[in-house]
Design a protein around this motif. Structure first.
Motif, PDB file in Angstrom:
ATOM      1  N   ARG A  64      -1.805  11.547  -5.210  1.00 27.90           N
ATOM      2  CA  ARG A  64      -2.823  12.295  -4.480  1.00 27.90           C
ATOM      3  C   ARG A  64      -2.134  12.588  -3.087  1.00 27.90           C
ATOM      4  NH1 ARG A  64      -8.340  12.290  -3.098  1.00 27.90           N
ATOM      5  NH2 ARG A  64      -8.775  13.220  -1.377  1.00 27.90           N
ATOM      6  N   ASP A  74       0.824  -1.177  -0.011  1.00 28.87           N
ATOM      7  CA  ASP A  74      -0.075   0.105   0.216  1.00 28.87           C
ATOM      8  C   ASP A  74       0.817   1.340  -0.080  1.00 28.87           C
ATOM      9  OD1 ASP A  74      -2.600  -0.973  -0.222  1.00 28.87           O
ATOM     10  OD2 ASP A  74      -2.543  -1.568   2.138  1.00 28.87           O
ATOM     11  N   GLN A 107      -6.850   3.443   0.475  1.00 29.93           N
ATOM     12  CA  GLN A 107      -5.675   3.769   0.470  1.00 29.93           C
ATOM     13  C   GLN A 107      -4.934   2.661   1.349  1.00 29.93           C
ATOM     14  OE1 GLN A 107      -7.737   5.140   2.128  1.00 29.93           O
ATOM     15  NE2 GLN A 107      -7.016   7.005   3.392  1.00 29.93           N
ATOM     16  N   ILE A 115      -8.844   6.302  -4.227  1.00 24.79           N
ATOM     17  CA  ILE A 115      -8.661   7.182  -2.987  1.00 24.79           C
ATOM     18  C   ILE A 115      -9.599   8.168  -2.785  1.00 24.79           C
ATOM     19  CG2 ILE A 115      -6.883   8.835  -4.053  1.00 24.79           C
ATOM     20  CD1 ILE A 115      -5.258   8.461  -1.471  1.00 24.79           C
ATOM     21  N   SER A 167      -5.203   2.827 -10.198  1.00 22.26           N
ATOM     22  CA  SER A 167      -5.738   3.472  -8.979  1.00 22.26           C
ATOM     23  C   SER A 167      -4.497   3.703  -7.924  1.00 22.26           C
ATOM     24  CB  SER A 167      -6.595   2.474  -8.457  1.00 22.26           C
ATOM     25  OG  SER A 167      -5.992   1.097  -8.221  1.00 22.26           O
ATOM     26  N   GLN A 170      -3.537   6.972  -6.390  1.00 21.01           N
ATOM     27  CA  GLN A 170      -3.195   7.357  -4.859  1.00 21.01           C
ATOM     28  C   GLN A 170      -1.923   7.844  -4.360  1.00 21.01           C
ATOM     29  OE1 GLN A 170      -4.257   3.611  -2.681  1.00 21.01           O
ATOM     30  NE2 GLN A 170      -2.171   3.947  -1.515  1.00 21.01           N
TER      31      GLN A 170
END
Length: 535
Positions: free
Chosen positions: A264, A137, A410, A485, A257, A261
């Motif tokens: 961001r 992650d 997330q 996210i 994705s 993430q």
């Protein structure tokens, strides 16, 4: 992003903003009123509303391939990266359960002793889920994926060279750590970028990589072990194939994705003048505050799921051969049919969960399981095991997307993987429990070491199925939630009428332009006709 006007480029109506906001997960509130309202809503939210169902056509329901047309080649690539690693992970695991009797004879121990090797794998998988989930992650899923498969290959080879029972337990413990990190990563790879309408069926196909791995293990067991007489050979074979997936993943980037993430998190860290690590810690605190209760539910649910799969599969080959005297060929046919049923059930119920809901879909699959427990445990044949595993793995087919929609976006790899593996930890003694209880029911006149495993497993599965139905009925659902996210971003609903007015004016303008073009075209056509008539 909080203002409605900033969504003009990604929405077509205010209903989409309202739909987004209703999926936002908020911290739990423990007032008497909120608790009462929650439990009162469990039966009323079990099945989707008419408004939700009106979004679909009948062709969407009976034609599962319609939604799959929305999946791009890039999304399919990531899906199969996750699917094949998960499939081979399952095959690696089942190479032991299919050889319990062979290993026991080789190491001069009992079937119960060897079953502890399966238990240790399940117990240590949660360690791998936490370690590799955190890295996946925060740093990316590519290298945890590759390292996991490398470790599994090395450990499989090591298993083939064991000579003592202690060595067997040691390598299986290490195998559990490596295996534990793979599920969350594979689920994130396979489903993160999936279109919303295709998530259900893709979840079913992905999860049944487990059943497909079992099916392949049964086939290769018959082709390799039963012909050579050495169970070690299938270990060496399974270790070699993993290299293909390692090379494939090495030349593939991160999912869209995950890239968004990371962008961001970097942007928010810069705007708040924080380091990226501090921003991640801030995100972790926020996610824990919102999702801690849901995470506990996910573990309880996955405990039920894992009890159902391991309780129905790990000792089933032993039951067929020892109790019912199935020949090698007949046992192979039964196990193949069981896994074909699992494939059908996982895909069918996974697809249907898009329309009937995740919770209701799981409960329907559990009902099918319950109906088939008696014939599966007491009169096993190709047909009964096929339908029984349709129910067991039909419920399982919904699990990946249900978990993904409930988890913080997330930290999805961590929460999905850890929930799954902690559920495994709770259920880790399934085969040992069944083997121990089974020894209390020896079959008279059948010889030493022959027990009524069918009776034990039937009682066990009845209790597990009832538990799973109850926990899912009482649990939450977030079907259709964003997996990116932006999931928990609140979009301001003030001014939504203005947004709809803007969209309506644009639509009217487009219609007016279309009408004007038609008018001009008709006028030109009439002019041509008049000229032709004069001529």
């Amino acid at each position: 992003m909080t203002a409605a006007h900033s969504l003009h480029s990604i929405v077509t109506s205010k209903s989409e903003i309202k739909d987004h906001n209703k999926h936002i997960v908020k911290p739990p509130v423990f007032t008497t009123k909120s608790i009462a309202n929650y439990f009162l809503s469990r039966p009323t939210t079990l099945f989707p509303s008419r408004e939700e169902l009106s979004q679909y056509e009948w062709s969407d329901v009976y034609n599962p391939f319609k939604s799959l047309r929305e999946v791009s080649l890039r999304q399919w690539n990531f899906f199969f990266i996750g699917f094949w690693a998960w499939t081979w992970d399952a095959l690696d695991y089942f190479t032991i359960s299919l050889n319990v009797s062979n290993i026991a004879a080789d190491l001069n121990v009992t079937v119960k002793d060897v079953s502890w090797g399966l238990t240790l794998v399940l117990m240590f998988r949660s360690v791998g889920a936490v370690l590799f989930g955190l890295v996946g992650d925060t740093k990316g899923r590519k290298w945890p994926y590759i390292i996991n498969l490398l470790l599994l290959s090395v450990i499989q080879i090591g298993t083939g060279f064991i000579t003592t029972y202690k060595e067997f337990l040691a390598v299986r413990s290490l195998f559990g750590i490596a295996m534990g990190g793979l599920y969350g990563i594979c689920a994130a790879e396979a489903l993160s970028d999936a279109p919303r309408n295709a998530r259900g069926i893709m979840s079913g196909i992905f999860q049944e990589g487990y059943a497909f791995g079992y099916l392949l293990a049964v086939v290769f067991q018959r082709a390799i072990v039963d012909t050579t007489g050495k169970w070690q050979n299938i270990m060496f074979f399974s270790a070699g194939v993993s290299v293909i997936f390692i090379v494939w993943r090495f030349f593939t980037p991160e999912t869209d994705s995950f890239i968004k993430q990371q962008e961001r998190i970097s942007q928010e860290a810069e705007s708040d003048r924080k380091t990226k690590m501090k921003e991640l810690k801030s995100q972790a605190r926020k996610a824990f505050k919102q999702y801690w209760l849901i995470s506990i539910y996910c573990v309880l649910m996955m405990a039920g799921f894992n009890f159902s799969s391991h309780g129905s599969q790990d000792l089933y080959p032993t039951m067929l051969t020892k109790q019912f005297n199935f020949s090698a060929d007949r046992s192979t046919v039964a196990n193949v049919c069981a896994n074909l049923g699992a494939l059908v059930g996982g895909i069918f119920f996974g697809h249907m969960s898009t329309f009937i809901g995740r919770r209701f879909g799981i409960i329907c699959a559990c009902v099918l399981t319950g109906v088939m427990i008696y014939p599966w445990g007491f009169k096993p044949n190709a047909g009964t095991v096929f339908v029984f595993q349709m129910g067991v793995q039909g419920a399982w087919g919904i699990a990946p997307i249900h978990l993904s929609e409930l988890s913080p976006p997330q930290f999805r790899t961590l929460v999905v993987g850890t929930s799954y593996q902690l559920g495994n930890l709770v259920s880790s003694a399934s085969s040992t429990i069944e083997a121990t209880i089974g020894e209390r029911f020896p079959i008279a006149g059948a010889g030493k070491g022959v027990y009524n495993y069918g009776k034990t497993m039937a009682i066990f599965m009845a209790a597990v199925t009832l538990y799973l139905m109850l926990i899912v009925f009482l649990g939450p659902e977030n079907r259709g939630a964003d997996l990116g996210i932006e999931r928990d971003d609140y979009y301001d609903e003030e001014g939504l009428d203005d947004l709809d007015d803007d969209l309506e004016r644009k639509k009217t303008s487009d219609n007016d332009d279309y009408s004007l073009e038609n008018t001009k075209a008709n006028a030109k056509h009439e002019e041509v006709v008049n000229v032709e008539q004069k001529v």
